[in-house]
Design a protein around this motif. Structure first.
Motif, PDB file in Angstrom:
ATOM      1  N   LYS A  26       0.851  -1.196   0.000  1.00  0.00           N
ATOM      2  CA  LYS A  26       0.000   0.000   0.000  1.00  0.00           C
ATOM      3  C   LYS A  26       0.878   1.234   0.000  1.00  0.00           C
ATOM      4  CE  LYS A  26      -3.853  -2.237   2.372  1.00  0.00           C
ATOM      5  NZ  LYS A  26      -4.777  -2.202   3.540  1.00  0.00           N
ATOM      6  N   SER A  27       0.515   2.172  -0.837  1.00  0.00           N
ATOM      7  CA  SER A  27       1.393   3.328  -1.071  1.00  0.00           C
ATOM      8  C   SER A  27       1.622   4.157   0.194  1.00  0.00           C
ATOM      9  CB  SER A  27       0.791   4.219  -2.168  1.00  0.00           C
ATOM     10  OG  SER A  27      -0.512   4.648  -1.789  1.00  0.00           O
TER      11      SER A  27
ATOM     12  N   TYR B 168       3.983   2.402   2.529  1.00  0.00           N
ATOM     13  CA  TYR B 168       5.346   2.434   1.989  1.00  0.00           C
ATOM     14  C   TYR B 168       5.954   3.819   2.158  1.00  0.00           C
ATOM     15  CZ  TYR B 168       9.133   2.282  -1.383  1.00  0.00           C
ATOM     16  OH  TYR B 168      10.364   2.374  -1.982  1.00  0.00           O
ATOM     17  N   GLU B 169       5.174   4.835   1.909  1.00  0.00           N
ATOM     18  CA  GLU B 169       5.711   6.200   2.032  1.00  0.00           C
ATOM     19  C   GLU B 169       6.099   6.514   3.470  1.00  0.00           C
ATOM     20  OE1 GLU B 169       2.748   8.761   0.510  1.00  0.00           O
ATOM     21  OE2 GLU B 169       3.010   8.145  -1.594  1.00  0.00           O
TER      22      GLU B 169
END
Length: 631
Positions: free
Chosen positions: A150-151, A154-155
């Protein structure tokens, strides 16, 4: 000696598993080992260290276990052994399970870790970005703080990692040795995990991070409530079975001050298709189930206490971190990084408790499945109990609470329960069950009553359910204790229940623990009554009531029996009778004796194929015997 014993057990287990495979019995090999070791505690099987010289005994032993697994898979005694094995392997080794869970997570990430470690001397930007991305994924998976696919997760992980490990430092990281890289990854995981937890507490992140303290607390409460309902169900069955077994056996006074237990309602049980031995095994199972369930509930209480302690530690550490970073633009790494690592270590304790609760829930579900497999004759049990409700353990204690035991035997003392502080922490032998009734009834678990008195013998505490049992124990305490050990040898599911494995192993060389005594046959007076007026009244005129008249008549008959009557014949007799006799000539008779003969049988010839040149144990026989006619 221990190596020889282990080798013997391994060989026996190997044979049992081969037999189970041929008969299509699916069973856990570790359970077979557990079952085999319990049975081999009994020396009467005749199996020692010399495995091959006792081949016949081994075959009998293997056949017994195989038949038990095949025909009695759902019998209470075998199910009791299964839940004992499950409890021993799981609940008693929870720390080992937690460590194993962490090792399993590392093993699942081994391929990703190897990819990171194998990338050496990275210079190109594309390779640097790839290595950095793999490190972010690895850290997120290891910490368990969300899914890096999931973005947002991850960010957040990448931003937290950049605060301690810049992309420019990746090239230097790739030049390190394998051991140094693994140490760096472990350090990054702890610090990044602590940073993300701190950001979540500050409401500046926390994507994919569950509120683990609240979830663990709620899960502990829900599973505990379900377990308490299970305990209520267990106690209903325990009260029913204990009431039936206790009513079935009654005291039998053999002679003065000597009592035995006798089965009183055998016909009633047979009519309802109930077997008293089966009911006693059911009672042992539910008592074992009760014991395990109570220990699980105690574990839930300990987990709740640990949760509160961990929460307090986490709040305290969060406060320290906030005070450390408040209104500061730059903080020394040596100050804040250890705090983040401590925060991550605290969080891992919540993760361990979550896995622990999940494991306990699985164990309870598997045990319930075993209970559903057994055939419990509820209708027949309700019929034999009748309208009288089953007696609970508390009510059973009140039955003989007015009785006070006393002992004048040397070495045996009786303590009053009122004189003992914290009696609930006193350890009673055989879990507080009456050892005399246990022996006399061949395995009935009847709770003892400490309110009558606690009997101390050789530093151990015993309780009894009736004063007669105590007096019989007082005559020869050691014989009663040996009777329990002999019974437990014959019923292996009682070994784990009473925790007597070490004690039985210490007396392995004693084959006969109890000397059987023949019961003394005593005379007793009995009265009978016949039906009146079966015949019409009759007066015998020759009836004599005086014993001297009867003696006089007996002497007269004796004299008559000794007299002799003779007769003679004179020549003047008017007629004489001639008596004729007829004789037979001897007759020759022939008989036929047995005739010697012979038979010719073929000479057996068998070839065993597969003894040489094969790595498996698949050998078979080829019959080469030829008929007599071909010779």
């Amino acid at each position: 000696m221990a190596d020889d014993e282990n080798a013997c057990v391994r060989n026996i287990v190997k044979e049992i598993m081969r037999e189970c495979k041929s008969k299509k019995i699916q069973i856990n090999k570790n359970f077979i080992t557990y079952f085999t070791k319990l049975l081999l505690i009994n020396p009467n099987w005749g199996i020692g260290d010399d495995f091959f010289s006792q081949r016949q005994n081994v075959q009998t032993f293997v056949s017994y276990i195989t038949e038990e697994l095949l025909n009695n898979a759902d019998h209470p005694k075998l199910v009791t052994l299964k839940i004992q094995f499950s409890y021993t392997c799981n609940l008693e080794h929870m720390d080992y399970f937690i460590q194993g869970n962490r090792k399993e997570l590392k093993w699942r990430l081994r391929s990703l870790e190897d990819d990171i470690v194998r990338m050496n001397n990275v210079e190109e930007k594309e390779l640097v970005d790839s290595l950095y991305k793999k490190i972010v994924y690895y850290i997120t998976f290891v910490t368990g703080l969300g899914n890096p696919a999931k973005s947002k997760v991850y960010e957040e992980s990448m931003v937290a990692l950049k605060s301690i490990f810049d992309e420019d430092e990746v090239r230097q990281f790739s030049t390190l040795t394998k051991h140094e890289k693994i140490e760096q990854l472990d350090h990054f995981s702890k610090v990044v995990g602590g940073i993300r937890l701190f950001n979540k507490d500050c409401d500046k992140g926390g994507e994919g991070i569950a509120n683990l303290p609240a979830l663990v607390t709620e899960a502990n409460m829900i599973i505990k409530e379900g377990t308490e309902q299970i305990l209520l169900f267990i106690m209903e069955k325990v009260n029913e079975l204990t009431t039936i077994v206790d009513r079935s056996y009654v005291l039998w006074p053999v002679y003065h001050n000597f009592y035995r237990m006798r089965l009183a309602n055998k016909d009633e049980l047979t009519k309802l298709d109930l077997d008293i031995e089966h009911l006693k095994d059911f009672l042992i199972f539910y008592r074992q189930y009760e014991l395990i369930t109570r220990k699980v509930l105690e574990e839930f209480d300990r987990i709740y206490e640990r949760i509160e302690v961990i929460k307090a530690s986490m709040r305290k550490l969060m406060k320290i971190i906030h005070e450390t970073v408040y209104m500061k633009l730059a903080i020394p790494v040596g100050v804040v990084f250890p705090l983040f690592e401590q925060l991550w270590e605290i969080w891992t304790q919540f993760q361990d408790l979550a896995h622990l609760l999940s494991r306990i829930s699985v164990i309870l579900s598997n045990t319930e499945a075993c209970v559903r497999q057994m055939e419990y004759q509820q209708v027949a049990i309700d019929n034999i109990i009748g309208n009288v409700p089953p007696m609970t353990d508390a009510e059973r204690l009140q039955r003989n609470s007015h009785v006070e035991l006393s002992s004048d035997k040397e070495g045996v003392t009786v303590l009053k329960s009122e004189s003992i502080k914290n009696i609930e922490f006193v350890k009673f032998e055989y879990l507080g069950f009456c050892c005399w009734k246990l022996v006399e009834t061949n395995g009935a678990l009847i709770p003892g009553n400490p309110m009558m008195g606690i009997v101390v013998y050789q530093g151990k505490n015993y309780v009894f359910s009736c004063p007669e049992g105590f007096h019989e124990f007082l005559k020869d305490p050691q014989m009663c204790i040996n009777g329990v050990l002999d019974l437990v040898r014959k019923k292996p599911h009682l070994i784990g229940f009473f925790q007597l494995k070490e004690e039985l192993e210490s007396i392995y060389n004693i084959t006969k623990l109890v000397e059987t005594k023949e019961e003394i046959k005593m005379c007793e007076d009995r009265g009978i009554q016949t039906d009146s007026n079966q015949e019409e009244p009759h007066i015998d005129p020759k009836y004599m009531w005086n014993i001297w008249d009867l003696k006089r008549q007996a002497l007269t008959l004796a004299n008559i029996s000794a007299a002799q009557t003779s007769s003679t014949q004179t020549n003047k007799t008017g007629s004489k009778n001639s008596v004729r006799t007829q004789t037979y000539y001897t007759k020759t008779v022939e008989v036929q004796t047995k005739k010697d003969s012979y038979t010719n049988v073929p000479r057996p010839s068998v070839f065993i194929y597969g003894l040489r040149g094969r790595k498996d144990d698949q050998q078979f026989k080829i019959d080469l015997t030829r008929p007599v006619e071909e010779k």
